[in-house]
Design an enzyme around this catalytic site. Structure first.
Site, PDB file in Angstrom:
ATOM      1  N   ASP A 189      21.779 -55.483  21.238  1.00 40.13           N
ATOM      2  CA  ASP A 189      20.461 -55.994  20.860  1.00 40.13           C
ATOM      3  C   ASP A 189      19.561 -54.803  20.505  1.00 40.13           C
ATOM      4  O   ASP A 189      19.257 -53.973  21.362  1.00 40.13           O
ATOM      5  CB  ASP A 189      19.876 -56.789  22.029  1.00 40.13           C
ATOM      6  CG  ASP A 189      18.560 -57.470  21.681  1.00 40.13           C
ATOM      7  OD1 ASP A 189      18.048 -57.260  20.559  1.00 40.13           O
ATOM      8  OD2 ASP A 189      18.038 -58.213  22.531  1.00 40.13           O
TER       9      ASP A 189
ATOM     10  N   ASP B 181      19.075 -58.873  14.414  1.00 35.12           N
ATOM     11  CA  ASP B 181      19.030 -57.693  15.290  1.00 35.12           C
ATOM     12  C   ASP B 181      20.007 -57.746  16.455  1.00 35.12           C
ATOM     13  O   ASP B 181      19.991 -56.865  17.315  1.00 35.12           O
ATOM     14  CB  ASP B 181      17.606 -57.487  15.825  1.00 35.12           C
ATOM     15  CG  ASP B 181      17.086 -58.709  16.570  1.00 35.12           C
ATOM     16  OD1 ASP B 181      17.696 -59.780  16.442  1.00 35.12           O
ATOM     17  OD2 ASP B 181      16.052 -58.579  17.262  1.00 35.12           O
ATOM     18  N   GLU B 182      20.858 -58.765  16.502  1.00 42.44           N
ATOM     19  CA  GLU B 182      21.794 -58.893  17.617  1.00 42.44           C
ATOM     20  C   GLU B 182      23.207 -59.152  17.093  1.00 42.44           C
ATOM     21  O   GLU B 182      23.383 -59.796  16.065  1.00 42.44           O
ATOM     22  CB  GLU B 182      21.382 -60.055  18.531  1.00 42.44           C
ATOM     23  CG  GLU B 182      19.994 -59.938  19.128  1.00 42.44           C
ATOM     24  CD  GLU B 182      19.656 -61.134  20.010  1.00 42.44           C
ATOM     25  OE1 GLU B 182      20.564 -61.650  20.686  1.00 42.44           O
ATOM     26  OE2 GLU B 182      18.485 -61.556  20.007  1.00 42.44           O
TER      27      GLU B 182
END
Length: 406
Positions: A4, A100-101
């Site tokens: 993350d 974003d992960e």
């Protein structure tokens, strides 16, 4: 493991604007388009109590000297891809979960590169030194606990959750920390004295199912570490269960004419993305949210599958008219194509199949023109009739969350 990128949008902005490094920063949607909420904030802004989802005026009330920036999605996508390039040096099993992960399955890589903990620290340090961003990594024996681990310690941290220690780490946490436990589910559970993930794990799956339906049993599986969902890279086409687009408009929609315009606009985007994936759809869904934030979803099947914008728009508008009477104005609208099949699949022909074939060739030709000269180079004339609802808003609105279940 689950990786993350911390405070992603705000962190990328601070890289390009070093003068903001020691200031509270929030990346927010465009207030003139009524997307004026906090999308991301840096660590300094967090200290003022600013949260993702705060309306801009709320954030400014908490922190009057907050630096508010508009999002730069092309830049964020570039950094997301750079991070995934680093991940790909450790495994080819990478599943994005938003921009974003990512989940990574490094099971086989551990035979060469060392333990999951070692790989996690190495990836974290590489992202920091090569991209200038910090990363939180959760390492575990399933996807749910790996994600929980990346949230457990932030920023710039690694958390390892094993079969031996998960009861000590995971079970004392509040129910809202478990994947897919939102505020409504949390309230239902707390009303029955279920406050922690351990409480979910110790409840009977039958009892949870009575409270939450099938999700009760899923959450029991999650809480007990029994999730077996594989890390599935997006290159497997079977993962795509639906393609859709939704939008919050610059003004409320108050008439069927307004709604038809927006539905056609959204259908153009959905149809083009279907063709890009060589897919057709059998089912059309319409999502409506009114000015009081009440929302409904309705769907209907088509007789034959399609990737034609006009057919998607026609069916979507039919669904809309059957289910909405404009007692309230509309704030947001969405169109989604589901029940997907390969574009070249066999199905029963219609009497006007030749006409449909010609229309398909026409829309593919338009795709090639748009690829070369931009999406708005060729548009249905109707999309030029409402300057207060510019078509670019929806056509550029293409970043979507990814579902956990495939």
């Amino acid at each position: 493991m689950h990786c993350d990128l911390n405070n992603f949008y705000a962190s990328v902005e601070c890289l390009y604007r070093p003068e903001l490094k020691n200031k509270p920063v929030a990346v927010c949607g465009e207030s003139e388009l009524r997307h004026g909420i906090v999308l991301a904030k840096n660590q300094i802004a967090k200290l003022y109590g600013i949260q993702t989802g705060d309306v801009i005026w709320q954030a400014l009330k908490k922190c009057p000297n907050l630096v508010v920036l508009k999002p730069n999605f092309p830049l964020y996508i570039r950094f997301s891809k750079l991070a995934q390039q680093i991940y790909s040096e450790y495994t080819d099993l990478i599943e994005p979960f938003g921009i974003d992960e990512c989940w990574l399955d490094v099971t086989e890589s551990t035979k060469i590169l060392g333990s999951g903990r070692k790989i996690a620290y190495e990836i974290k340090e590489r992202v920091k030194s090569e991209l200038g961003l910090t990363l939180s990594v959760g390492v575990s024996f399933n996807k749910v606990f790996a994600k929980l681990g990346s949230d457990y310690k932030k920023p710039d941290a690694v958390t390892v959750i094993t079969k031996e220690n998960f009861k000590q780490i995971v079970w004392p946490l509040p129910t809202k920390d478990l994947l897919y436990v939102g505020s409504a589910t949390e309230k239902k559970l707390s009303s029955r004295a279920i406050y922690t993930i351990g409480d979910i794990a110790k409840s009977s799956p039958e009892y949870l199912k009575r409270i939450l339906g099938k999700w009760g049993e899923v959450l029991w599986i999650f809480a007990n570490g029994l999730d077996t969902t594989p890390v599935t890279p997006p290159l497997f086409e079977d993962n795509i269960k639906g393609i859709g687009n939704s939008i919050t408009l610059p003004r409320d929609l108050t008439s069927y004419e307004d709604a038809e315009y927006v539905i056609r606009m959204l259908s153009e985007s959905v149809a083009q993305r279907l063709r890009q994936q060589y897919l057709k759809c059998f089912t059309i869904q319409v999502w409506i949210r009114d000015s009081s934030l009440f929302a409904i979803t309705r769907q209907e099947k088509l007789q034959t599958p399609t990737f034609l914008a006009r057919e998607i728009a026609q069916k979507a508008f039919e669904i809309f008219k059957k289910n909405w009477s404009f007692k309230n104005s509309i704030r947001s609208l969405g169109v989604r194509a589901t029940d997907l099949v390969c574009a070249n699949s066999f199905y029963q022909l219609e009497f006007d199949s030749l006409k449909k074939f010609k229309l398909e060739q026409l829309e593919k030709t338009i795709d090639r023109i748009r690829k070369r000269f931009g999406h708005t180079s060729v548009l249905p004339a109707v999309l030029l009739t409402k300057p207060d609802l510019p078509c670019e808003i929806a056509l550029h609105n293409k970043i979507h969350p990814v579902a956990f279940f495939k």
